[in-house]
Motif scaffolding. Structure first.
Motif, PDB file in Angstrom:
ATOM      1  N   CYS A 149      14.408   8.063 -32.751  1.00  0.00           N
ATOM      2  CA  CYS A 149      15.517   7.966 -32.927  1.00  0.00           C
ATOM      3  C   CYS A 149      16.459   8.227 -31.576  1.00  0.00           C
ATOM      4  CB  CYS A 149      16.293   9.453 -33.293  1.00  0.00           C
ATOM      5  SG  CYS A 149      16.030  11.559 -31.541  1.00  0.00           S
ATOM      6  N   PHE A 150      17.718   8.265 -31.422  1.00  0.00           N
ATOM      7  CA  PHE A 150      18.420   8.116 -30.011  1.00  0.00           C
ATOM      8  C   PHE A 150      18.044   9.287 -29.146  1.00  0.00           C
ATOM      9  CE2 PHE A 150      22.067   8.270 -26.828  1.00  0.00           C
ATOM     10  CZ  PHE A 150      22.209   6.342 -26.969  1.00  0.00           C
ATOM     11  N   TRP A 151      17.758  10.801 -29.607  1.00  0.00           N
ATOM     12  CA  TRP A 151      17.361  11.413 -28.658  1.00  0.00           C
ATOM     13  C   TRP A 151      15.589  10.587 -28.214  1.00  0.00           C
ATOM     14  CZ3 TRP A 151      19.676  15.863 -26.165  1.00  0.00           C
ATOM     15  CH2 TRP A 151      20.903  16.229 -26.889  1.00  0.00           C
ATOM     16  N   CYS A 152      14.998  10.177 -28.689  1.00  0.00           N
ATOM     17  CA  CYS A 152      13.909  10.315 -28.018  1.00  0.00           C
ATOM     18  C   CYS A 152      14.129   9.162 -26.987  1.00  0.00           C
ATOM     19  CB  CYS A 152      12.809   9.376 -29.041  1.00  0.00           C
ATOM     20  SG  CYS A 152      12.526  10.488 -30.688  1.00  0.00           S
ATOM     21  N   LEU A 202      26.994   8.858 -34.607  1.00  0.00           N
ATOM     22  CA  LEU A 202      26.790   7.555 -35.983  1.00  0.00           C
ATOM     23  C   LEU A 202      25.287   7.373 -36.708  1.00  0.00           C
ATOM     24  CD1 LEU A 202      28.202   4.396 -34.229  1.00  0.00           C
ATOM     25  CD2 LEU A 202      28.810   6.143 -36.324  1.00  0.00           C
ATOM     26  N   GLN A 203      23.952   8.231 -34.874  1.00  0.00           N
ATOM     27  CA  GLN A 203      23.013   8.232 -35.640  1.00  0.00           C
ATOM     28  C   GLN A 203      22.312   9.623 -36.719  1.00  0.00           C
ATOM     29  OE1 GLN A 203      19.597   8.622 -33.557  1.00  0.00           O
ATOM     30  NE2 GLN A 203      19.257  11.085 -32.931  1.00  0.00           N
ATOM     31  N   GLY A 204      23.420  10.458 -36.570  1.00  0.00           N
ATOM     32  CA  GLY A 204      23.722  11.665 -37.499  1.00  0.00           C
ATOM     33  C   GLY A 204      23.452  10.888 -39.217  1.00  0.00           C
ATOM     34  N   ARG A 205      24.000  10.288 -38.668  1.00  0.00           N
ATOM     35  CA  ARG A 205      25.114   9.824 -40.252  1.00  0.00           C
ATOM     36  C   ARG A 205      24.040   9.004 -40.990  1.00  0.00           C
ATOM     37  NH1 ARG A 205      30.490  11.143 -40.598  1.00  0.00           N
ATOM     38  NH2 ARG A 205      30.376  13.039 -39.017  1.00  0.00           N
ATOM     39  N   CYS A 206      23.490   8.031 -39.935  1.00  0.00           N
ATOM     40  CA  CYS A 206      22.808   6.467 -40.290  1.00  0.00           C
ATOM     41  C   CYS A 206      21.042   7.537 -40.911  1.00  0.00           C
ATOM     42  CB  CYS A 206      22.618   5.439 -39.278  1.00  0.00           C
ATOM     43  SG  CYS A 206      24.123   4.566 -39.025  1.00  0.00           S
ATOM     44  N   ALA A 245      20.752  10.309 -42.334  1.00  0.00           N
ATOM     45  CA  ALA A 245      20.763  10.862 -43.428  1.00  0.00           C
ATOM     46  C   ALA A 245      21.425  10.095 -45.301  1.00  0.00           C
ATOM     47  CB  ALA A 245      22.454  11.653 -42.895  1.00  0.00           C
ATOM     48  N   ALA A 246      21.629   8.634 -43.999  1.00  0.00           N
ATOM     49  CA  ALA A 246      22.279   8.159 -45.568  1.00  0.00           C
ATOM     50  C   ALA A 246      21.025   6.626 -44.989  1.00  0.00           C
ATOM     51  CB  ALA A 246      23.379   7.089 -45.068  1.00  0.00           C
ATOM     52  N   GLY A 247      20.357   7.118 -44.404  1.00  0.00           N
ATOM     53  CA  GLY A 247      18.877   6.113 -44.930  1.00  0.00           C
ATOM     54  C   GLY A 247      19.493   4.815 -43.988  1.00  0.00           C
ATOM     55  N   LYS A 248      19.776   4.051 -42.956  1.00  0.00           N
ATOM     56  CA  LYS A 248      20.800   2.865 -42.534  1.00  0.00           C
ATOM     57  C   LYS A 248      20.198   3.020 -40.851  1.00  0.00           C
ATOM     58  CE  LYS A 248      22.793   2.596 -46.211  1.00  0.00           C
ATOM     59  NZ  LYS A 248      24.445   2.102 -47.202  1.00  0.00           N
ATOM     60  N   THR A 249      20.090   1.847 -40.420  1.00  0.00           N
ATOM     61  CA  THR A 249      19.408   1.319 -39.131  1.00  0.00           C
ATOM     62  C   THR A 249      20.843   1.752 -38.080  1.00  0.00           C
ATOM     63  OG1 THR A 249      17.387  -0.049 -40.614  1.00  0.00           O
ATOM     64  CG2 THR A 249      18.648  -0.825 -37.302  1.00  0.00           C
ATOM     65  N   LEU A 250      20.352   1.393 -37.207  1.00  0.00           N
ATOM     66  CA  LEU A 250      21.687   1.921 -36.652  1.00  0.00           C
ATOM     67  C   LEU A 250      20.865   1.352 -34.474  1.00  0.00           C
ATOM     68  CD1 LEU A 250      24.088   3.264 -35.044  1.00  0.00           C
ATOM     69  CD2 LEU A 250      22.728   4.766 -34.070  1.00  0.00           C
ATOM     70  N   VAL A 251      22.343   0.176 -35.000  1.00  0.00           N
ATOM     71  CA  VAL A 251      21.814  -0.883 -33.527  1.00  0.00           C
ATOM     72  C   VAL A 251      22.851  -0.389 -32.342  1.00  0.00           C
ATOM     73  CG1 VAL A 251      21.870  -2.989 -32.826  1.00  0.00           C
ATOM     74  CG2 VAL A 251      20.946  -2.904 -35.001  1.00  0.00           C
ATOM     75  N   VAL A 252      22.261   0.112 -31.451  1.00  0.00           N
ATOM     76  CA  VAL A 252      22.960   0.680 -30.451  1.00  0.00           C
ATOM     77  C   VAL A 252      23.225  -0.254 -29.490  1.00  0.00           C
ATOM     78  CG1 VAL A 252      23.142   2.393 -28.782  1.00  0.00           C
ATOM     79  CG2 VAL A 252      22.436   3.050 -30.978  1.00  0.00           C
ATOM     80  N   VAL A 253      23.958  -0.757 -28.818  1.00  0.00           N
ATOM     81  CA  VAL A 253      23.718  -2.190 -27.751  1.00  0.00           C
ATOM     82  C   VAL A 253      24.550  -1.647 -26.552  1.00  0.00           C
ATOM     83  CG1 VAL A 253      25.374  -3.168 -28.533  1.00  0.00           C
ATOM     84  CG2 VAL A 253      25.055  -4.740 -27.315  1.00  0.00           C
ATOM     85  N   GLY A 254      24.529  -1.734 -25.287  1.00  0.00           N
ATOM     86  CA  GLY A 254      25.410  -1.415 -24.105  1.00  0.00           C
ATOM     87  C   GLY A 254      25.302  -1.522 -22.912  1.00  0.00           C
ATOM     88  N   LEU A 255      26.127  -1.614 -22.386  1.00  0.00           N
ATOM     89  CA  LEU A 255      26.087  -2.206 -20.410  1.00  0.00           C
ATOM     90  C   LEU A 255      25.833  -1.358 -19.811  1.00  0.00           C
ATOM     91  CD1 LEU A 255      28.881  -5.213 -21.053  1.00  0.00           C
ATOM     92  CD2 LEU A 255      26.813  -5.402 -20.549  1.00  0.00           C
ATOM     93  N   THR A 256      24.945  -1.340 -18.457  1.00  0.00           N
ATOM     94  CA  THR A 256      25.112  -0.620 -17.359  1.00  0.00           C
ATOM     95  C   THR A 256      26.299  -1.061 -16.251  1.00  0.00           C
ATOM     96  OG1 THR A 256      23.781  -2.310 -16.299  1.00  0.00           O
ATOM     97  CG2 THR A 256      22.648  -0.547 -17.549  1.00  0.00           C
ATOM     98  N   ALA A 257      26.502  -0.132 -15.721  1.00  0.00           N
ATOM     99  CA  ALA A 257      26.951  -0.640 -14.752  1.00  0.00           C
ATOM    100  C   ALA A 257      27.585  -1.546 -13.603  1.00  0.00           C
ATOM    101  CB  ALA A 257      27.825   1.021 -13.863  1.00  0.00           C
ATOM    102  N   GLY A 258      28.791  -2.289 -14.100  1.00  0.00           N
ATOM    103  CA  GLY A 258      28.537  -3.224 -13.598  1.00  0.00           C
ATOM    104  C   GLY A 258      28.582  -5.321 -14.786  1.00  0.00           C
ATOM    105  N   SER A 259      27.809  -4.045 -15.016  1.00  0.00           N
ATOM    106  CA  SER A 259      27.084  -5.314 -15.982  1.00  0.00           C
ATOM    107  C   SER A 259      25.884  -5.608 -15.713  1.00  0.00           C
ATOM    108  CB  SER A 259      28.687  -5.961 -16.664  1.00  0.00           C
ATOM    109  OG  SER A 259      28.797  -5.584 -17.313  1.00  0.00           O
ATOM    110  N   TYR A 260      25.664  -5.192 -14.434  1.00  0.00           N
ATOM    111  CA  TYR A 260      24.574  -5.420 -14.232  1.00  0.00           C
ATOM    112  C   TYR A 260      22.763  -5.774 -15.021  1.00  0.00           C
ATOM    113  CZ  TYR A 260      26.000  -4.635  -9.351  1.00  0.00           C
ATOM    114  OH  TYR A 260      26.655  -5.116  -8.024  1.00  0.00           O
TER     115      TYR A 260
END
Ligand SMILES: [Zn+2]
Length: 559
Positions: A465-468, A431-435, A437-452
């Motif tokens: 970027c996401f790599w950074c 998604l980051q590659g596509r975003c 390229a298209a000049g769009k903002t990407l929001v990544v949201v995720g939980l850790t193990a056990g939702s701690y």
């Protein structure tokens, strides 16, 4: 087995006789008479009086069971005051904010001697003085109508327009889905609703009723009108409003009664004081040999985007926003719901997976969606949350081949913002590659193990970027959320591990992500996120850490 009958609950003045003594002393101290009178149900009533225009007015102060936590009510002769007194009940409106202006340290005598005395003095001085002393609250007529509390009339646009082209006509109303009462789809001469509203709010196998509507001129209906007064006002405005029902009674041999619906519309005060808007009430009317009477009155609720928007003015403008949400799981689904509720004009939700009945422990979908494609279920449920926006679902796996790749490109191109709620780093990288390229903002949201814990990261097309992000976390340059032990259950097999963690943690993180997405659209006045990453810990003593994301020197994209 022995059964001990429950002790009857005791009234406040029996539990705390000293409070009653104090109340009576307060009346005496203020020079007001006070006699105890019990109501039929055992509750306490104190009779007193107060001068109005030089004449003593008899008053009853009624104390609720939960006194003094709940305020007392003061009753006078019905019809004494033109405003701030219930026309039939006789009770006065004394507290500006009934939910907050009564303190148990106050006495009933104070309410009479101060608040009611001011109201009497202002009323005696004339309507201008009453108006100056009033809270900035409107007195809409429709609020004073004695309506059936179990049913409402859902009224869409264009029926709310202030100026009507005609004064009466045929009315089409439908039994509403979800037991809401009636859904008015059309008022001849004014117009009809958007078709999708009828699809959502008309009961599929319900009845469609043809009735009449009539506009009643301002002042033709008294405040706190009785059902008879409402019907009389309608008949006065349009003598033919009942003719169809009367005709049906005459034409069908053996028929004793004819029932039908009459919509009455008027101009009333609202939504603020000294503003004017249209009001509606729907009457179910029965005509028989004795004449006509009202079976029930249904209060109108505006089913309009404008009325929705009024409740959160900051979100105005979101109708122009378009968001793509990838992942319809325990985080993605509530993100979609919040975006749709907030009024994002177009939301597309992508997920390839089907719903597992036990996901209901965490997911917003109900158990009856088991086996259904999650994206489809989420999109259908979301429509009921907001019928004024567009919600679409796509069911493919991101990264599964050329078709998925091509479709993803189209979806990203149509969106202002893309959300990754899959919890998969592979999907985030795609998604980051596509975003970018298209000049769009990407929001990544995720939980850790056990939702701690969890994280929300905002990647702008021209920023780090996401790599950074991943590299900076690995090098401990920025914080990582708290993680629990990695215990996953595998109901199907190791190819489809089910995540472990509580639903309320997932929903809390989803709310933070939705907030970031709404702000980042730039389409409304809700503040944009002032961070690149937010780390949330549901355990431990550092609940939130957020900051700017540095470019990582080893980023393969060369940041
Ligand atoms: Zn980078």
């Amino acid at each position: 087995v022995s059964v001990t009958p429950a002790e009857p609950r005791r009234e406040w003045f029996e539990v705390r006789p000293e409070r009653l003594e104090w109340e009576l002393a307060q009346f005496a101290e203020r020079g007001l008479p006070a006699t105890i009178a019990r109501k039929h149900d055992g509750a306490m009533v104190i009779a007193t009086e107060l001068l109005y225009k030089g004449e003593p007015v008899p008053l009853n102060v009624a104390f609720p069971f939960d006194y003094p936590e709940v305020e007392p009510t003061v009753f006078g002769p019905p019809g004494l005051l033109p405003r701030h007194q219930h026309r039939h009940g006789g009770n006065f409106c004394l507290l500006e904010r009934p939910a907050a202006d009564w303190w148990p340290t106050m006495s009933a005598a104070q309410l009479v001697d101060e608040d009611l005395r001011w109201l009497f003095e202002d009323t005696a001085a004339g309507p201008e003085t009453v108006s100056l002393g009033e809270a900035d609250m409107p007195e809409p007529l429709s609020e004073h109508i004695h309506a059936d509390p179990r049913r409402v009339a859902l009224v869409p646009d264009p029926l709310w327009q202030l100026e009507l082209p005609v004064a009466e006509g045929e009315l089409i109303t439908h039994d509403a889905s979800h037991g809401a009462g009636q859904f008015i789809s059309e008022a001849a001469g004014i117009g009809s609703c958007e078709p999708q509203l009828l699809e959502l709010f008309g009961k599929p196998d319900g009845d469609r009723h043809a009735g009449r509507w009539v506009a009643v001129s301002e002042g033709a209906i008294p405040t706190y009108p009785t059902h008879r007064e409402l019907l009389d006002a309608a008949v006065t405005a349009s003598p033919r409003v009942l003719s169809k029902l009367k005709g049906r009674l005459r034409s069908e041999r053996g028929r004793q009664t004819a029932d039908g619906w009459i919509g009455v519309t008027f101009i009333e005060e609202g939504p603020r004081r000294r503003q004017w808007r249209r009001g509606w009430v729907l009457l179910e009317v029965r005509v028989d040999s004795n004449g006509a009477h009202v079976l029930r009155a249904l209060r109108a609720q505006a089913l309009t985007a404008k009325e929705r928007g009024r409740r959160v003015p900051e979100l105005e403008g979101l109708a122009e926003a378009s968001v793509l949400v990838v992942g319809a799981g325990s985080v993605g689904a509530p993100v979609v719901f919040e975006l749709v509720k907030a009024g994002v004009g177009r939301t597309v939700v992508v997920d390839h997976d089907r719903y597992d009945v036990n996901n209901a422990v965490r997911h917003v979908l109900e158990t009856q969606w088991a086996g259904v494609l999650k994206a489809v279920g989420v999109a259908i449920e979301a429509e009921f949350l907001n019928p004024f926006v567009s919600i679409d679902s796509e069911t493919f796996r991101v990264g599964s081949g050329p078709d998925a790749s091509e479709l993803l490109d189209r979806l990203v191109a149509d969106a202002d913002i893309v959300v990754d709620a899959t919890g998969s780093h592979a999907v985030a990288r795609i998604l980051q590659g596509r975003c970018r390229a298209a000049g769009k903002t990407l929001v990544v949201v995720g939980l850790t193990a056990g939702s701690y814990g969890g994280e929300v990261a905002v990647f702008r097309a021209d920023g780090p970027c996401f790599w950074c992000y991943a590299l900076s976390q690995a090098d401990e340059l920025i914080p990582e959320p708290v993680s629990g032990p990695t215990t996953t259950t595998m109901p199907v097999g190791c190819s489809s591990p089910a995540f472990s963690g509580a639903g309320f943690d997932a929903t809390a993180l989803a709310a933070l992500a939705a907030r970031a997405v709404i702000g980042a659209t730039g389409k409304c006045s809700y503040p944009a996120p002032d961070y690149d990453f937010m780390v949330v810990n549901f355990r431990g003593d550092e609940p939130v850490r957020r900051g700017r994301l540095p470019a990582h020197p080893k980023c393969p994209l060369g940041h």
